[in-house]
Write an enzyme that holds these catalytic residues in place. Structure first.
Site, short mmCIF file in Angstrom:
data_model
loop_
_atom_site.label_atom_id
_atom_site.label_comp_id
_atom_site.label_asym_id
_atom_site.label_seq_id
_atom_site.Cartn_x
_atom_site.Cartn_y
_atom_site.Cartn_z
N GLN A 271 0.83 -1.20 0.00
CA GLN A 271 0.00 0.00 0.00
C GLN A 271 0.87 1.26 0.00
OE1 GLN A 271 -3.30 0.09 -0.36
NE2 GLN A 271 -2.86 2.25 -0.62
N HIS A 274 2.17 2.99 -3.20
CA HIS A 274 1.27 3.66 -4.14
C HIS A 274 1.55 5.16 -4.22
CE1 HIS A 274 -1.52 1.08 -6.14
NE2 HIS A 274 -1.72 0.37 -5.04
N GLU A 340 -10.44 1.33 3.20
CA GLU A 340 -10.68 0.88 1.83
C GLU A 340 -10.37 -0.63 1.72
OE1 GLU A 340 -7.80 2.41 -0.90
OE2 GLU A 340 -8.99 1.92 -2.68
N HIS A 341 -9.19 -1.02 2.25
CA HIS A 341 -8.81 -2.44 2.28
C HIS A 341 -8.59 -2.86 3.72
CE1 HIS A 341 -7.08 -0.71 -1.47
NE2 HIS A 341 -7.64 -1.76 -2.02
N ASP A 374 -6.13 -6.45 -6.00
CA ASP A 374 -5.73 -5.31 -6.82
C ASP A 374 -5.66 -5.70 -8.29
OD1 ASP A 374 -5.56 -3.59 -4.73
OD2 ASP A 374 -3.37 -3.48 -4.66
N HIS A 433 -55.19 13.91 -8.40
CA HIS A 433 -54.69 12.57 -8.09
C HIS A 433 -55.86 11.65 -7.71
CE1 HIS A 433 -50.83 14.62 -7.86
NE2 HIS A 433 -50.21 13.45 -7.71
N1 HSO Z 1 -4.53 -0.65 -4.50
C1 HSO Z 1 -5.04 0.23 -5.54
C2 HSO Z 1 -5.27 -0.47 -6.84
C3 HSO Z 1 -4.05 -0.92 -7.58
N2 HSO Z 1 -2.99 -1.53 -7.03
C4 HSO Z 1 -3.78 -0.85 -8.91
C5 HSO Z 1 -2.13 -1.84 -7.97
N3 HSO Z 1 -2.59 -1.41 -9.13
C6 HSO Z 1 -6.33 0.87 -5.06
O1 HSO Z 1 -7.26 -0.03 -4.63
ZN ZN Z 2 -2.58 -1.50 -4.94
#
Ligand code: HSO
Ligand code: ZN
Length: 446
Positions: A271, A274, A340-341, A374, A433
Site C-alpha cells: 500500500q 502507491h 478501503e482495504h 488489486d 390525483h
Molecule cells: N490498491 C489500488 C489499486 C491498484 N494496485 C492498482 C495496484 N494497481 C487501489 O485499490
Molecule cells: Zn494497490
C-alpha cells in the site's frame, strides 16, 4: 547522485488504551483534501473544453501532456499490440485477470426482474437496465495502470453499456500503453480518449464533436481528476453522475500473535508504495515486544529493497501501529476507521469477517494479500476511501446499471387499493390525483 537515505523506515506506534477520546479520534483522520480550492482550479479547464470542444482539448493535451495529436480520439478496431510491445507472459496474466474479474462481475448481474404482488391484483416489479454511456478514467503518471482498465472496463461490458469511453493521458508521442490498449480491446471499449486530467473529465461530461457525452464517469485519478468529477456532477447541464468520492488509497491490517511478520510487512508496503499520501495502519492485538520488533524490522528491510522506497518511506513516516488488547477492540477500531482495504492476519480470520461492518474489501487470512484483489482474483479494486466505506460500496456491476420499477394494477386490484389512494390524495389536497382513481373506479362499478 542524491544521497540515499539510510535511516530506519519506521512506523510510530501507540497503545490505544492510553489515549483519551480526542486522541483516539485523531487516529481515524485522513489528510484533509482541499477540494473547494481544487474545484476553482479545474473550473477554467472544464469550461474551456465545453466551449472550444475538440480544439480546446487538443490544445490542452499539447500543453499538459506534450502530445501533438491530430485527434484525441481512437476508434475500434484498435491496433493489436505486437509481442515486442506486450510480452506473451504479460498478455497471459491480463487474460487471467480479465477472466476472473469477468466471472465475479457476471455473477453479480441480476438475471430476472424482482416481482411482488403487494395486494391481489397489484403487481410491483423492478428490473435492471445498463447505463447507456459510461466513461472510465485510467490514470497515467508514475505507474501505468492496466489493472484499473480491467476493473472498470469489465463491469461496464458485463452490465451491457452501449458506449464505453476509456480516457487515459497519452505519452508525448501520442501513444498509450499497449497493456491498456489490449484491455480496451478485451472489454469492448467503443472509444479511447487520449486525454488526461480535468480536460478528459470535461470532454466526457459535456461531449465534443468527436467525444461522446457520457452519463456516468468512473475511475480514480489525481486531485485534478477528482475535483473535475465533483464539479461536473453538480452541473445540471452536464447531467452526469460519478462513481464515488475518491481520496488517497488505504489499508488497515489487523494482526494477532499468529501473524507472519514477513507477510504483514509486505502488505503494509504494497500500500505504501502507491503514493506518499497512502494511508497505512497496522492494528496489533496483544503483540509481544519481540513480535512487534520483527514486523518493524521487516518493514525496514523490505522497504529498502523496493525501487519505490522513497515513496514508501514517506507514506510509512505518516503511518501508525495501533496496539490493542483483544480482537473486539481491533475490529471496533477498524469499523470506526472504515478502511478501503482490510487485511486479517488472525488465528481465525474467517470468523472475524462476521464482525466487519465497514470496509471496502476484506482480505482473509495469511494467503490473501491485497495484491490479489488489486489485480486478478475477481473482486474490484475501485473502492471507497477516506471513511466512505461507511456508506459506499466499491465499484461493481450494478454501478453501471440502474433499476426501473413498474406496476401492473388490474381492475380488481384497483378496487382493493384505490380507496386508500383516494383518501391519501384528498388528505394532501391533490384532487386531480384522487380523480385519476375515482374515474376508473366509477367505470369498474358501472
Ligand atoms: N490498491 C489500488 C489499486 C491498484 N494496485 C492498482 C495496484 N494497481 C487501489 O485499490
Ligand atoms: Zn494497490
Amino acid at each position: 547522485f542524491p544521497e540515499v537515505d539510510q535511516s530506519k523506515i519506521k512506523m510510530r506506534n501507540v497503545k490505544l488504551s492510553t489515549l483519551n477520546k480526542e486522541e483516539q479520534k485523531k487516529l481515524l483522520l485522513r489528510p484533509v483534501l482541499n477540494s473547494l480550492a481544487m474545484i476553482d482550479k479545474v473550473k477554467p479547464i472544464v469550461e474551456r473544453v465545453r466551449k472550444e470542444g475538440d480544439a480546446g482539448l487538443k490544445a490542452m493535451t499539447k500543453q499538459f501532456d506534450k502530445a501533438d495529436l491530430k485527434s484525441n480520439v481512437l476508434l475500434p478496431p484498435f491496433q493489436t499490440p505486437t509481442e515486442d510491445q506486450l510480452p506473451l507472459d504479460v498478455k497471459k496474466a491480463i487474460d487471467v485477470a480479465y477472466a476472473n474479474v469477468k466471472k465475479f462481475h457476471e455473477a453479480q448481474s441480476e438475471k430476472k426482474p424482482l416481482e411482488v404482488e403487494t395486494m391481489p391484483g397489484v403487481k410491483c416489479s423492478r428490473f435492471v437496465r445498463p447505463i447507456s454511456r459510461v466513461g472510465v478514467y485510467v490514470p497515467g503518471g508514475t505507474a501505468i495502470l492496466p489493472s484499473t482498465a480491467i476493473m472498470l472496463g469489465v463491469p461496464a461490458q458485463v452490465a451491457g453499456c452501449k458506449t464505453i469511453v476509456l480516457a487515459t493521458p497519452p505519452r508525448p508521442d501520442g501513444s498509450i500503453s499497449p497493456e491498456v490498449l489490449y484491455v480496451a480491446k478485451l472489454t469492448g471499449v467503443t472509444c479511447i480518449l487520449r486525454a488526461g486530467g480535468a480536460q478528459a473529465v470535461g470532454a466526457m461530461a459535456y461531449g465534443t464533436d468527436e467525444v461522446p457525452k457520457v452519463d456516468k464517469i468512473f475511475g480514480p485519478g489525481n486531485q485534478w481528476v477528482t475535483a473535475a468529477k465533483m464539479l461536473v456532477q453538480n452541473d445540471t447541464d452536464a447531467l452526469v453522475a460519478i462513481d464515488m468520492p475518491a481520496g488517497p488509497s488505504e489499508v488497515l491490517v489487523i494482526a494477532d500473535h499468529t501473524a507472519n511478520p514477513i507477510f504483514v510487512a509486505s502488505d503494509l508496503l504494497s500500500q505504501a508504495e502507491h503514493g506518499t499520501d497512502s494511508q497505512v495502519v497496522l492494528v496489533g492485538i496483544n503483540l509481544t515486544d519481540k513480535h512487534l520488533e520483527e514486523i518493524e524490522n521487516q518493514i525496514d528491510i523490505q522497504a529498502k529493497a523496493l525501487p519505490r522506497v522513497a515513496i514508501a518511506r514517506e507514506a510509512i513516516k505518516k503511518s501508525v501501529i495501533v496496539l490493542v488488547n483483544n480482537e473486539q477492540q481491533a475490529l471496533d477500531f477498524s469499523n470506526e476507521y472504515a478502511p478501503e482495504h482490510l487485511i486479517l492476519h488472525l488465528k481465525d480470520s474467517v470468523k472475524a469477517v462476521e464482525k466487519v461492518d465497514n470496509a471496502g474489501s476484506v482480505f482473509v487470512g495469511a494467503f490473501s494479500p491485497e495484491s490479489c484483489g488489486d489485480y486478478a482474483s475477481g473482486t474490484n479494486h475501485t473502492l471507497p476511501t477516506n471513511g466512505f466505506a461507511r456508506q459506499f460500496s466499491g465499484v461493481n456491476t450494478l454501478s453501471f446499471q440502474k433499476h426501473i420499477t413498474s406496476q401492473l394494477v388490474s381492475g380488481d386490484g384497483l378496487k382493493v387499493l384505490g380507496p386508500s389512494v383516494v383518501r391519501l390524495a384528498e388528505r394532501e389536497g391533490l384532487e386531480a390525483h384522487a380523480n385519476a382513481v375515482r374515474v376508473r373506479l366509477a367505470e369498474l362499478n358501472k
